[in-house]
Write a protein that holds these residues in place. Structure first.
Motif, PDB file in Angstrom:
ATOM      1  N   UNK A 186       0.666  -1.131   0.064  1.00 23.37           N
ATOM      2  CA  UNK A 186       0.034   0.054  -0.060  1.00 23.37           C
ATOM      3  C   UNK A 186       0.958   1.315  -0.057  1.00 23.37           C
ATOM      4  N   UNK A 187       1.945   1.225   0.788  1.00 26.77           N
ATOM      5  CA  UNK A 187       2.693   2.492   0.862  1.00 26.77           C
ATOM      6  C   UNK A 187       3.500   2.824  -0.349  1.00 26.77           C
ATOM      7  N   UNK A 188       3.929   1.625  -1.023  1.00 29.95           N
ATOM      8  CA  UNK A 188       4.821   1.633  -2.065  1.00 29.95           C
ATOM      9  C   UNK A 188       3.981   2.061  -3.382  1.00 29.95           C
ATOM     10  N   UNK A 189       2.675   1.888  -3.420  1.00 34.49           N
ATOM     11  CA  UNK A 189       1.644   2.160  -4.250  1.00 34.49           C
ATOM     12  C   UNK A 189       1.438   3.667  -4.129  1.00 34.49           C
ATOM     13  N   UNK A 190       1.438   4.080  -2.795  1.00 36.33           N
ATOM     14  CA  UNK A 190       1.188   5.452  -2.740  1.00 36.33           C
ATOM     15  C   UNK A 190       2.392   6.372  -2.900  1.00 36.33           C
ATOM     16  N   UNK A 191       3.756   6.162  -2.670  1.00 37.04           N
ATOM     17  CA  UNK A 191       4.962   6.528  -3.213  1.00 37.04           C
ATOM     18  C   UNK A 191       4.985   6.633  -4.746  1.00 37.04           C
ATOM     19  N   UNK A 192       4.642   5.472  -5.391  1.00 43.03           N
ATOM     20  CA  UNK A 192       4.665   5.302  -6.730  1.00 43.03           C
ATOM     21  C   UNK A 192       3.694   6.457  -7.450  1.00 43.03           C
ATOM     22  N   UNK A 193       2.547   6.465  -6.893  1.00 42.77           N
ATOM     23  CA  UNK A 193       1.504   7.367  -7.352  1.00 42.77           C
ATOM     24  C   UNK A 193       1.869   9.009  -7.255  1.00 42.77           C
ATOM     25  N   UNK A 194       2.755   9.221  -6.219  1.00 43.39           N
ATOM     26  CA  UNK A 194       3.194  10.572  -6.143  1.00 43.39           C
ATOM     27  C   UNK A 194       3.936  10.941  -7.385  1.00 43.39           C
ATOM     28  N   UNK A 195       4.935   9.961  -7.799  1.00 42.05           N
ATOM     29  CA  UNK A 195       5.774  10.238  -8.756  1.00 42.05           C
ATOM     30  C   UNK A 195       5.249  10.061  -9.919  1.00 42.05           C
ATOM     31  N   UNK A 196       4.463   9.135 -10.118  1.00 39.71           N
ATOM     32  CA  UNK A 196       3.718   9.111 -11.654  1.00 39.71           C
ATOM     33  C   UNK A 196       2.716  10.560 -11.684  1.00 39.71           C
ATOM     34  N   UNK A 197       2.250  10.920 -10.841  1.00 34.90           N
ATOM     35  CA  UNK A 197       1.404  12.035 -10.847  1.00 34.90           C
ATOM     36  C   UNK A 197       2.220  13.190 -11.044  1.00 34.90           C
ATOM     37  N   UNK A 198       3.377  13.181 -10.701  1.00 34.60           N
ATOM     38  CA  UNK A 198       4.214  14.384 -11.083  1.00 34.60           C
ATOM     39  C   UNK A 198       5.644  14.045 -10.942  1.00 34.60           C
ATOM     40  N   UNK A 199       6.483  13.796 -11.884  1.00 38.52           N
ATOM     41  CA  UNK A 199       7.962  13.096 -11.794  1.00 38.52           C
ATOM     42  C   UNK A 199       8.796  14.157 -11.019  1.00 38.52           C
ATOM     43  N   UNK A 200       8.303  15.510 -10.634  1.00 43.24           N
ATOM     44  CA  UNK A 200       9.141  16.500 -10.015  1.00 43.24           C
ATOM     45  C   UNK A 200       9.181  16.043  -8.541  1.00 43.24           C
TER      46      UNK A 200
END
Length: 265
Positions: free
Chosen positions: A219-233
C-alpha cells in the motif's frame, strides 16, 4: 382470417416481431392458402397477445415457450422466479445509477464522504485543483486498503490543517504543481524545509506514522509510486528531503546517517 399485418396490428406488435416469433418457434407459422397468403385465426391472435404481454413484462424470449405451455402452478412458480430476477436486476441498475451519478460529482467517485469533505477543506486553504486531484487519487488507494480507518485518518488530517506551516506547505506545493520550476527557484527548498520541520516535530511528539509492518508495504509503495507518476518532479522533492536527513514520502523515515551534503536553512 387475418393477414400477418392485420394480426400484428390487432395484437399491438410489429410485423417484424411476428416474423421473429415464427423464427424462434414461439408462434406457429401457418401454411400458405391457395392464393399464396398465410392466414391467421383467433388462436394465433390469443397466442400473440400472450407472447406480447410476457415479453413486455421483461420475460426473456428464451423462457417464453416454457411459460406458454406451463400449467397454472408451474406458470406461477416461473413468474415468481422471473420476478426475483427482475428485482435483483433493478437493484443492480439502481447501484449503477448511483455510480453513474457520482461521475458528475468528481471527488466523490470511489471515495467516502469524509474524504470529499476533507478535499473541500483543502480548496478552502488555497490548495490548487491539481493538488486536490493528487490528494484525491491517493485517498482512493487509502480507502481501498483501509476503509474502516478512514474516519480516524480524516479526523487527524483536519486537525493537522490547523497548523499554519502545513497550510503553507499545501500552498507552496500547489504553486509548484501549477508552474514550471527553474533550478534557482526557492520554492522546492522551502517546501522541503517545511516538510522536514513537520517531520521533526511529529517525531519528537511520537506522532510520526511509520506504518503497520511489512504487510502494509504494498500500500505504501503504491502511494509513493502514485506521487511520482502524478508529477515526476516529486523525485526532486525526495532528493531534497534526503539532503535534510529524511527518506520516503508517505512513510518517511530518518536516515541512519546524515548525508554528506548540508543545506542552508
Amino acid at each position: 382470417m387475418l393477414t400477418i399485418g392485420q394480426l400484428a396490428a390487432y395484437a399491438g406488435v410489429t410485423v417484424r416481431a411476428v416474423r421473429h416469433y415464427h423464427q424462434i418457434g414461439l408462434l406457429p407459422e401457418p401454411e400458405r392458402d391457395a392464393s399464396g397468403y398465410r392466414r391467421y385465426g383467433a388462436t394465433a391472435v390469443v397466442s400473440l397477445i400472450r407472447i406480447r404481454t410476457l415479453a413486455n413484462a421483461g420475460v426473456p424470449l428464451s423462457q417464453l415457450g416454457r411459460l406458454l405451455e406451463a400449467d397454472a402452478p408451474a406458470f406461477a412458480e416461473a413468474v415468481q422466479m422471473i420476478d426475483r430476477r427482475l428485482r435483483d436486476e433493478i437493484e443492480r441498475l439502481e447501484t449503477s445509477r448511483k455510480q453513474i451519478a457520482q461521475l458528475a460529482a468528481g471527488d466523490s467517485l470511489a471515495l467516502p464522504p469524509e474524504v470529499t469533505s476533507y478535499l473541500g477543506r483543502l480548496r478552502e486553504i488555497g490548495a490548487s485543483e491539481r493538488m486536490v486531484e493528487g490528494e484525491r487519487d491517493g485517498w482512493i488507494l487509502v480507502a481501498a486498503r483501509w476503509p474502516d480507518r478512514i474516519p480516524g485518518f480524516i479526523t487527524a488530517k483536519h486537525a493537522q490543517l490547523d497548523n499554519p506551516r502545513l497550510v503553507r506547505l499545501y500552498q507552496v506545493l500547489s504553486e509548484l504543481l501549477e508552474s514550471d520550476v527553474s533550478d534557482d527557484d526557492p520554492r522546492p527548498k522551502e517546501a522541503a524545509d517545511i516538510m522536514v520541520g513537520l517531520l521533526e516535530q511529529a517525531s519528537a511528539s511520537g506522532e510520526l506514522n511509520v506504518g503497520d509492518g511489512e504487510q502494509e508495504d504494498l500500500a505504501y509503495d503504491l502511494l509513493d509510486a502514485l506521487a511520482v507518476e502524478f508529477d515526476p518532479r516529486t523525485e526532486r522533492m525526495l532528493e531534497l528531503m534526503r539532503e535534510r536527513g529524511w527518506t520516503g514520502w508517505n512513510r518517511p523515515e530518518r536516515l541512519a546517517e546524515p548525508p554528506g551534503r548540508t543545506h542552508e536553512s
